[in-house]
Design an enzyme around this catalytic site. Structure first.
Site, PDB file in Angstrom:
ATOM      1  N   ARG A   9      11.866  -4.772   6.090  1.00  0.00           N
ATOM      2  CA  ARG A   9      12.509  -4.734   4.907  1.00  0.00           C
ATOM      3  C   ARG A   9      14.079  -4.639   5.431  1.00  0.00           C
ATOM      4  NH1 ARG A   9      13.370   0.413   2.227  1.00  0.00           N
ATOM      5  NH2 ARG A   9      13.750   0.064  -0.187  1.00  0.00           N
ATOM      6  N   CYS A  64       0.976  -1.364   0.092  1.00  0.00           N
ATOM      7  CA  CYS A  64      -0.029  -0.117  -0.160  1.00  0.00           C
ATOM      8  C   CYS A  64       0.774   0.958   0.069  1.00  0.00           C
ATOM      9  CB  CYS A  64      -0.916   0.120   1.205  1.00  0.00           C
ATOM     10  SG  CYS A  64       0.015   0.171   2.722  1.00  0.00           S
TER      11      CYS A  64
HETATM   12 FE1  CFM Z   1      12.923   0.479  -6.069  1.00  0.00          FE
HETATM   13 FE2  CFM Z   1      10.893  -0.322  -4.581  1.00  0.00          FE
HETATM   14 FE3  CFM Z   1      13.536  -0.734  -4.043  1.00  0.00          FE
HETATM   15 FE4  CFM Z   1      12.257  -1.977  -6.163  1.00  0.00          FE
HETATM   16 FE5  CFM Z   1      11.629  -3.742  -4.807  1.00  0.00          FE
HETATM   17 FE6  CFM Z   1      10.036  -2.181  -3.180  1.00  0.00          FE
HETATM   18 FE7  CFM Z   1      12.591  -3.004  -2.695  1.00  0.00          FE
HETATM   19 MO1  CFM Z   1      10.707  -4.566  -2.262  1.00  0.00          MO
HETATM   20  S1  CFM Z   1      10.950  -0.331  -6.756  1.00  0.00           S
HETATM   21  S2  CFM Z   1      14.338  -1.152  -6.065  1.00  0.00           S
HETATM   22  S3  CFM Z   1      12.263  -3.966  -6.815  1.00  0.00           S
HETATM   23  S4  CFM Z   1      12.334   0.965  -4.053  1.00  0.00           S
HETATM   24  S5  CFM Z   1       9.631  -3.989  -4.044  1.00  0.00           S
HETATM   25  S6  CFM Z   1       9.216  -0.267  -3.250  1.00  0.00           S
HETATM   26  S7  CFM Z   1      10.911  -2.609  -1.245  1.00  0.00           S
HETATM   27  S8  CFM Z   1      12.847  -4.906  -3.208  1.00  0.00           S
HETATM   28  S9  CFM Z   1      14.429  -1.699  -2.332  1.00  0.00           S
END
Ligand code: CFM
Length: 544
Positions: free
Chosen positions: A98, A64
């Site tokens: 995370r 979300c």
């Molecule tokens: Fe960019 Fe993201 Fe990330 Fe991502 Fe991701 Fe993410 Fe992540 Mo999970 S677009 S690179 S592919 S910030 S979904 S919202 S939390 S891995 S560090």
């Protein structure tokens, strides 16, 4: 053995098969988001439906808006007290889930990442309003921690009952004399966490960036935008940049601090790693402060070398260019040795990547290096430009959901704007092959006939697995065990399971080893997928 099967699958047939299981209206919608890739000589690809609402009832991988704001963008910053205004669950589930890491220089430096701050909203607060409780929470956090800044995150009920978090922030800022700011990042604000990224970045840009004009005593100063230090990626990137003599003023937002954000407008180049979550900050910093931006990628050894060369080329400094070459020369042999060894066992294998808004593209580089083809990929919440390239941005129609997110109007800062390069310098750099403000997206780099799926549902995932039987599948924790039960190894590319870093040169070595271990483990042969155990098992949907 399974290779034959992969080659004989007709993606058009598979798409038809998937859509046939949906009611007509859902099928129409999903058909725009399931695309068979084609790339022409100019790099044009088919249009894909993206950044639209998930159909209720489909099991999505998305998160979300609150998650995108509080967890993704603000989560990795260690010295801002982040208070969730809402029921305790929202704070709890975004608490250290995370794997962004941080390293305060000394034990005396603030690090609030391990804390979960919440107003713990109750039924009576929903009925009578929660602003008083919020003020008390800000005061309490201040009294205990004396932080440089406090930020407030709105969860769904806050928007529904109309608590004014911004008014509370203003009042407490005045009272406490520290920076206090709020985010209207209620979970429902957008169609996914992507909206939350935008809200968070706008907030940091408005409330923090540009407040400290100290110029770092360093020759080559950059910001790293869209790097969140998952599994220590940012540490490895910092190590490499440090060896090259390139200094990072601020990372948005891996291992970051309030002061680094406040100072970020003093950098001379913005490098964008995750285009999805932050490209608009790069644009705003260019307009307001005159800092050009380039797209880089530190996922993959070759990509890392390329990124370093791009940065060095921008600064047009012979000594830097030579140093970057020397670092690449020194770092690559260890990577190449490991790569050759692992490739013996992985060459010709296949992967599927369904991750976030950036990694489904970046990780294809790492897989390619050890001979693994990506046969299907997609994002959870990316926009069309992340798939098709930035050239489609002018064509993207704004819908009601996108209009919900504030677009800041940015003007040149009368005092702090300084064009880092003249127009002529930019043009001559472009003529020499350097690209500014550009990202070509994922699809032009993928093979023809690969299936690109936006916001995949669980049903679609299961169908893909059954038909293609990839050697490895990459997604997140929600998908992990369902996929592994079908006998296919599943690597989490959000949290990296417990591994990482995977960025940079050392990260590439870690990744090759990990994928080799996973793909070539014997265990998968012992697992029987549901369709192998009971091939005749079938069910009907209510509408069939
Ligand atoms: Fe960019 Fe993201 Fe990330 Fe991502 Fe991701 Fe993410 Fe992540 Mo999970 S677009 S690179 S592919 S910030 S979904 S919202 S939390 S891995 S560090």
């Amino acid at each position: 053995m399974s290779c034959d099967a992969k080659n004989t699958i007709d993606p058009t047939e598979l798409k038809r098969e998937i859509l046939s299981k949906y009611p007509a209206k859902v099928a129409r919608k999903r058909s725009k988001q399931i695309v068979i890739n084609q790339v022409d000589d100019e790099g044009n690809v088919p249009e894909i439906g993206a950044n639209v609402r998930t159909v209720p009832g489909l099991i999505t991988q998305r998160g979300c808006s609150y998650a995108g704001c509080k967890g993704v963008i603000m989560g990795p910053t260690r010295d801002i007290v982040n208070i969730t205004h809402g029921p305790i669950g929202c704070g709890f589930y975004s608490w250290l889930t995370r794997r962004n890491q941080t390293k305060p220089p000394t034990d005396a430096d603030d690090n609030f990442i391990t804390y979960c701050f919440s107003t713990d909203m109750q039924d009576k607060d929903i009925v009578f309003g929660g602003e008083k409780k919020l003020k008390a929470a800000v005061q309490e956090a201040y009294d205990i921690f004396k932080p440089k800044a406090i930020s407030i995150f709105s969860t769904c009920p806050v928007g529904l009952i109309g608590d004014d978090v911004h008014a509370v922030a203003r009042e407490m800022k005045e009272k406490l004399g520290i920076n206090v700011f709020g985010f209207s990042c209620e979970g429902y604000r957008g169609v996914s966490q992507s909206a939350g990224h935008h809200i968070a970045n706008n907030g940091i840009f408005s409330h923090v960036v540009g407040r400290d004009d100290t110029i770092m005593d360093a020759e080559f100063k950059i910001n790293l935008l869209g790097e969140y230090n998952i599994g220590g990626d940012g540490f490895e990137i910092d190590r490499i940049l440090g060896r090259c003599g390139i200094s990072v003023v601020s990372t948005f937002s891996g291992n970051s601090t309030y002061d680094q954000f406040a100072n970020s407008h003093t950098a001379d180049l913005n490098t964008v790693m995750c285009h999805r979550s932050i490209n608009y900050v790069a644009d705003m910093m260019e307009e307001k402060y005159g800092i050009p931006w380039i797209k880089i990628n530190f996922i993959g050894a070759a990509a890392t070398a390329k990124a370093l060369r791009k940065i060095a080329a921008y600064f047009e400094d012979e000594a830097l260019i030579a140093r970057v070459e020397a670092v690449i020369q020194e770092e690559m042999p260890a990577v190449e040795t490991k790569c050759l060894d692992v490739k013996k066992r992985c060459d010709g294998k296949t992967a599927m990547l369904f991750v976030g808004g950036s990694r489904a593209h970046h990780y294809q580089e790492l897989f390619r290096e050890i001979g693994i083809r990506t046969i299907s990929a997609g994002y959870e919440f990316a926009h069309r430009d992340d798939y098709e390239g930035r050239k489609v941005i002018p064509e993207i129609k704004l819908d009601a959901d996108s209009r919900n997110i504030e677009e800041l109007t940015i003007e040149q800062d009368p005092d702090k704007y300084a064009a880092r390069k003249t127009d002529e310098q930019i043009q001559s750099l472009e003529a020499a092959g350097n690209q500014f403000k550009d990202y070509k997206g994922m699809m032009p780099e993928m093979e023809k006939e690969t299936l690109i799926i936006d916001d995949p549902s669980q049903f679609e995932t299961e169908t893909l697995l059954e038909m293609y039987k990839p050697d490895i599948y990459c997604a997140g924790i929600k998908e992990k065990y369902a996929i592994q039960k079908s006998g296919i190894p599943m690597k989490q590319l959000h949290s990296y399971d417990s591994g990482g870093p995977y960025a940079g040169f050392k990260g590439a070595v870690n990744f090759y080893e990990e994928i080799d271990r996973m793909i070539n483990a014997n265990i998968w042969a012992y697992l029987e997928a549901p369709w192998q155990a009971a091939p005749e098992l079938s069910a009907k949907y209510a509408w069939e």
